[in-house]
Design a protein around this motif. Structure first.
Motif, PDB file in Angstrom:
ATOM      1  N   VAL A  22       6.870   5.272  -6.599  1.00  0.00           N
ATOM      2  CA  VAL A  22       8.095   5.532  -7.365  1.00  0.00           C
ATOM      3  C   VAL A  22       9.241   5.895  -6.418  1.00  0.00           C
ATOM      4  CG1 VAL A  22       9.200   7.050  -9.054  1.00  0.00           C
ATOM      5  CG2 VAL A  22       6.882   6.196  -9.478  1.00  0.00           C
ATOM      6  N   MET A  23       8.975   6.824  -5.465  1.00  0.00           N
ATOM      7  CA  MET A  23      10.014   7.216  -4.508  1.00  0.00           C
ATOM      8  C   MET A  23      10.403   6.049  -3.597  1.00  0.00           C
ATOM      9  SD  MET A  23      11.011  10.215  -5.079  1.00  0.00           S
ATOM     10  CE  MET A  23      10.488  11.244  -6.444  1.00  0.00           C
ATOM     11  N   ASN A  24       9.425   5.211  -3.282  1.00  0.00           N
ATOM     12  CA  ASN A  24       9.699   4.041  -2.449  1.00  0.00           C
ATOM     13  C   ASN A  24      10.651   3.085  -3.151  1.00  0.00           C
ATOM     14  OD1 ASN A  24       8.764   3.420   0.209  1.00  0.00           O
ATOM     15  ND2 ASN A  24       7.876   1.559  -0.606  1.00  0.00           N
ATOM     16  N   ASN A  25      10.425   2.860  -4.439  1.00  0.00           N
ATOM     17  CA  ASN A  25      11.301   1.983  -5.214  1.00  0.00           C
ATOM     18  C   ASN A  25      12.704   2.573  -5.340  1.00  0.00           C
ATOM     19  OD1 ASN A  25       9.299   0.090  -5.564  1.00  0.00           O
ATOM     20  ND2 ASN A  25       8.786   0.691  -7.649  1.00  0.00           N
ATOM     21  N   LEU A  26      12.770   3.886  -5.561  1.00  0.00           N
ATOM     22  CA  LEU A  26      14.077   4.544  -5.647  1.00  0.00           C
ATOM     23  C   LEU A  26      14.808   4.466  -4.303  1.00  0.00           C
ATOM     24  CD1 LEU A  26      13.129   7.697  -7.744  1.00  0.00           C
ATOM     25  CD2 LEU A  26      14.713   5.894  -8.444  1.00  0.00           C
ATOM     26  N   LEU A  27      14.038   4.602  -3.214  1.00  0.00           N
ATOM     27  CA  LEU A  27      14.622   4.521  -1.876  1.00  0.00           C
ATOM     28  C   LEU A  27      15.203   3.132  -1.627  1.00  0.00           C
ATOM     29  CD1 LEU A  27      15.028   5.635   1.049  1.00  0.00           C
ATOM     30  CD2 LEU A  27      12.714   4.802   1.548  1.00  0.00           C
ATOM     31  N   LEU A  28      14.419   2.093  -1.912  1.00  0.00           N
ATOM     32  CA  LEU A  28      14.876   0.722  -1.689  1.00  0.00           C
ATOM     33  C   LEU A  28      16.064   0.364  -2.574  1.00  0.00           C
ATOM     34  CD1 LEU A  28      11.583  -1.329  -1.221  1.00  0.00           C
ATOM     35  CD2 LEU A  28      13.455  -1.134   0.405  1.00  0.00           C
ATOM     36  N   LYS A  29      16.150   0.998  -3.735  1.00  0.00           N
ATOM     37  CA  LYS A  29      17.271   0.734  -4.629  1.00  0.00           C
ATOM     38  C   LYS A  29      18.591   1.226  -4.041  1.00  0.00           C
ATOM     39  CE  LYS A  29      18.906   1.475  -9.358  1.00  0.00           C
ATOM     40  NZ  LYS A  29      18.618   2.067 -10.687  1.00  0.00           N
ATOM     41  N   GLN A  77      12.891   1.214   7.777  1.00  0.00           N
ATOM     42  CA  GLN A  77      11.982   1.678   8.837  1.00  0.00           C
ATOM     43  C   GLN A  77      12.257   3.131   9.200  1.00  0.00           C
ATOM     44  OE1 GLN A  77       9.509   0.685  10.809  1.00  0.00           O
ATOM     45  NE2 GLN A  77       9.755   1.747  12.758  1.00  0.00           N
ATOM     46  N   VAL A  78      13.531   3.456   9.385  1.00  0.00           N
ATOM     47  CA  VAL A  78      13.908   4.821   9.761  1.00  0.00           C
ATOM     48  C   VAL A  78      13.700   5.782   8.597  1.00  0.00           C
ATOM     49  CG1 VAL A  78      15.842   6.305  10.446  1.00  0.00           C
ATOM     50  CG2 VAL A  78      15.537   4.079  11.528  1.00  0.00           C
ATOM     51  N   ALA A  79      14.078   5.352   7.388  1.00  0.00           N
ATOM     52  CA  ALA A  79      13.980   6.220   6.209  1.00  0.00           C
ATOM     53  C   ALA A  79      12.556   6.672   5.946  1.00  0.00           C
ATOM     54  CB  ALA A  79      14.543   5.495   4.983  1.00  0.00           C
ATOM     55  N   GLY A 137      13.431   9.062   0.696  1.00  0.00           N
ATOM     56  CA  GLY A 137      12.637   8.652   1.851  1.00  0.00           C
ATOM     57  C   GLY A 137      11.731   9.758   2.348  1.00  0.00           C
ATOM     58  N   VAL A 138      12.263  10.981   2.398  1.00  0.00           N
ATOM     59  CA  VAL A 138      11.472  12.127   2.866  1.00  0.00           C
ATOM     60  C   VAL A 138      10.325  12.422   1.898  1.00  0.00           C
ATOM     61  CG1 VAL A 138      11.523  14.618   3.311  1.00  0.00           C
ATOM     62  CG2 VAL A 138      13.379  13.162   4.159  1.00  0.00           C
ATOM     63  N   MET A 158       6.400  12.213   2.733  1.00  0.00           N
ATOM     64  CA  MET A 158       5.545  13.384   2.554  1.00  0.00           C
ATOM     65  C   MET A 158       4.361  13.052   1.636  1.00  0.00           C
ATOM     66  SD  MET A 158       6.653  17.238   1.414  1.00  0.00           S
ATOM     67  CE  MET A 158       7.325  16.695  -0.155  1.00  0.00           C
ATOM     68  N   SER A 159       4.633  12.313   0.555  1.00  0.00           N
ATOM     69  CA  SER A 159       3.568  11.924  -0.374  1.00  0.00           C
ATOM     70  C   SER A 159       2.572  10.991   0.299  1.00  0.00           C
ATOM     71  CB  SER A 159       4.178  11.236  -1.598  1.00  0.00           C
ATOM     72  OG  SER A 159       5.079  12.088  -2.263  1.00  0.00           O
ATOM     73  N   ALA A 160       3.084  10.069   1.141  1.00  0.00           N
ATOM     74  CA  ALA A 160       2.195   9.145   1.853  1.00  0.00           C
ATOM     75  C   ALA A 160       1.279   9.890   2.815  1.00  0.00           C
ATOM     76  CB  ALA A 160       3.019   8.107   2.606  1.00  0.00           C
ATOM     77  N   ALA A 161       1.826  10.900   3.490  1.00  0.00           N
ATOM     78  CA  ALA A 161       1.028  11.690   4.431  1.00  0.00           C
ATOM     79  C   ALA A 161      -0.072  12.470   3.699  1.00  0.00           C
ATOM     80  CB  ALA A 161       1.932  12.649   5.201  1.00  0.00           C
ATOM     81  N   LEU A 162       0.292  13.083   2.570  1.00  0.00           N
ATOM     82  CA  LEU A 162      -0.712  13.781   1.759  1.00  0.00           C
ATOM     83  C   LEU A 162      -1.736  12.792   1.207  1.00  0.00           C
ATOM     84  CD1 LEU A 162       1.276  16.419  -0.350  1.00  0.00           C
ATOM     85  CD2 LEU A 162      -0.573  16.881   1.269  1.00  0.00           C
TER      86      LEU A 162
END
Length: 348
Positions: free
Chosen positions: A102-109, A117-119, A175-176, A180-184
């Protein structure tokens, strides 16, 4: 170490698999960007897109497993117990997975692919921190140096992106939070894979099935399901794109496993970094937005930090004991361990 690595890479079969990995992973990001950008000025449908992608991923797994079973009837067809779906680590993995997509989609939007890559680069930093506190993994000096380079590159790139484009603090926070969710998720996925005895297909199917179920309340409460049906968003082309993202996501995972099985986790790590650089270059050319020298320096520092992290690990011990599989399309430092004896649909 460089010579054996180059010898590994420059083999026709390995080059073909790496090329496949680059193609499907880059395509996934750009198709996702097209999907979330299609509603600019219209209703926010990012949750619906995430839900649909999980649904199409399930269909792709079921179809692939059915085809394999038809070709080889002696194989087991997706043998997953009901208890697996509600195991605590699997549930925790699913909730972090939902947060990531969900956060990834919001980020790309809200950002361009060139800045993606940086985000998402803080994934590695969060992985190091969570591994230290939850798993007791010792943080070495080279790892600390890698984190410093990534953080420095991140700050420089964010500063330049704010000058060049309309990057907002909200976009940075997406992005953050995704990182963070990906790391967890990497930690919980590692535990979940152990619970299902290395059955990565079972974990992937369970993860996506739970996500479809748990996203439903959010989908209904936000009204995105109703809006997607009533608006012009859900046409034939969009449905095909949603289907494509589900298939591309699975192909990215399959290609990652094949790269590791033919070479080593280090080769995959270096390949992902080279692919990310190519993805950035393609995005800059497609977006036609000039970037400053300082912007490129920030990006290079991030890539250098991630590359240094990969080189600071022990590739021999990694390849002997486990496969390191990078979760999701491009979560660079978030990884899960899979038993090398895993008789897996994707590695067949």
């Amino acid at each position: 170490m460089t010579s054996p690595l180059l010898h590994e890479i420059f083999q026709p079969r390995v080059l073909l698999v790496i090329g496949t990995h680059w193609t499907v992973a880059i395509s996934l990001v750009f198709v996702n960007k097209q999907l979330v950008s299609a509603q600019q000025g219209g209703p926010d449908l990012t949750v619906f897109i995430a839900w649909s992608q999980c649904l199409f991923s399930i269909l792709a797994i079921v179809i692939a497993a059915s085809v394999k079973w038809c070709l080889s009837p002696k194989t087991t067809w997706l043998n997953i117990s009901l208890a697996t779906f509600f195991q605590s680590d699997v549930m925790a993995m699913t909730f972090t997975f939902i947060a990531v997509i969900v956060m990834n989609n919001l980020l790309l939007k809200h950002i361009g692919v060139a800045f993606y890559q940086v985000a998402r680069s803080s994934t590695l930093i969060f992985t190091v921190v969570f591994s230290r506190f939850f798993l007791g993994v010792r943080v070495t000096l080279p790892v600390m140096a890698s984190c410093f380079l990534i953080m420095l590159g991140f700050v420089i790139s964010v500063d330049q992106e704010m000058v060049i484009s309309s990057l907002s603090l909200k976009s940075i926070s997406y992005g953050v939070l995704a990182s963070m969710s990906a790391a967890l998720g990497g930690i919980f996925t590692k535990r979940a894979v152990k619970f299902v005895q290395g059955n990565t297909v079972g974990v992937t199917l369970t993860n996506n099935a739970n996500a479809v179920l748990f996203l439903l309340p959010l989908l209904l409460s936000t009204g995105q399901l109703r809006m997607s049906v009533s608006s012009d968003f859900l046409d034939t082309r969009t449905c095909l794109k949603l289907c494509a993202t589900g298939v591309l996501s699975l192909l990215t995972g399959w290609a990652s496993i094949k790269v590791i099985s033919l070479t080593s986790p280090l080769t995959l790590h270096m390949s992902i970094n080279a692919k990310s650089l190519l993805q950035t270059l393609i995005a800059v050319m497609m977006e036609g937005e000039p970037k400053t020298v300082t912007w490129w320096i920030g990006n290079c520092l991030v890539i250098l930090g991630i590359m240094n992290y990969g080189l600071s690990k022990d590739p021999v011990s990694d390849s002997q004991h486990s496969k390191v599989i990078y979760i999701s399309s491009d979560n660079m430092a978030s990884k899960r361990e899979v038993n090398t004896k895993d008789n897996d649909l994707l590695t067949a």
